[in-house]
Design a protein around this motif. Structure first.
Motif, mmCIF file in Angstrom:
data_model
loop_
_atom_site.group_PDB
_atom_site.id
_atom_site.type_symbol
_atom_site.label_atom_id
_atom_site.label_comp_id
_atom_site.label_asym_id
_atom_site.label_seq_id
_atom_site.Cartn_x
_atom_site.Cartn_y
_atom_site.Cartn_z
ATOM 1 N N SER A 1 -5.744 7.465 -1.822
ATOM 2 C CA SER A 1 -7.083 6.974 -1.501
ATOM 3 C C SER A 1 -8.039 7.381 -2.610
ATOM 4 O O SER A 1 -7.805 8.337 -3.339
ATOM 5 C CB SER A 1 -7.561 7.525 -0.160
ATOM 6 N N TYR A 25 -4.522 1.420 -3.370
ATOM 7 C CA TYR A 25 -5.288 2.545 -2.845
ATOM 8 C C TYR A 25 -6.055 2.157 -1.584
ATOM 9 O O TYR A 25 -6.485 1.011 -1.422
ATOM 10 C CB TYR A 25 -6.320 3.020 -3.871
ATOM 11 N N ASP A 26 -6.269 3.150 -0.698
ATOM 12 C CA ASP A 26 -7.264 3.042 0.355
ATOM 13 C C ASP A 26 -8.594 3.335 -0.333
ATOM 14 O O ASP A 26 -8.678 4.273 -1.132
ATOM 15 C CB ASP A 26 -7.051 4.091 1.444
ATOM 16 N N THR A 84 -12.955 3.830 -0.159
ATOM 17 C CA THR A 84 -14.196 4.063 0.563
ATOM 18 C C THR A 84 -15.344 4.001 -0.430
ATOM 19 O O THR A 84 -15.280 4.629 -1.492
ATOM 20 C CB THR A 84 -14.204 5.454 1.233
ATOM 21 N N GLU A 101 0.840 -1.195 0.000
ATOM 22 C CA GLU A 101 0.000 0.000 0.000
ATOM 23 C C GLU A 101 0.872 1.241 0.000
ATOM 24 O O GLU A 101 1.927 1.277 0.626
ATOM 25 C CB GLU A 101 -0.916 0.010 1.222
#
Length: 86
Positions: free
Chosen positions: A9, A55-56, A58, A4
């Protein structure tokens, strides 16, 4: 296995109403989907690729009262005067 990379993100947000749901990412709206579920599946597929790339991720999916224009206040998560949940 990929490492990571800190600070990278990406977010996917579903917006729309029945018949025209879209997945927004980086402020850009993607193609229209007939249902929220179909848009969610597309977001998950895109998120899976982003995770693989380090990537992070959401994913934000609105509840039943949210529309394309914003969020309608529904008092979810608050208690009634008698102490019971709404």
């Amino acid at each position: 296995m990929q490492t990571e990379i800190p600070g990278r993100s990406i977010g996917y947000r579903l917006r729309g109403s029945e018949g025209e749901w879209r997945v927004l990412s980086d402020g850009e709206a993607g193609m229209a989907y007939a249902s929220k579920e179909a848009a969610f599946e597309a977001a998950v597929a895109a998120a899976s690729n982003a995770i693989r790339d380090g990537y992070d991720v959401t994913i934000t999916v609105p509840g039943a009262s949210e529309t394309m224009l914003g969020v309608e206040h529904t008092d979810h998560g608050t208690d009634l005067p008698d102490g019971g949940p709404r």
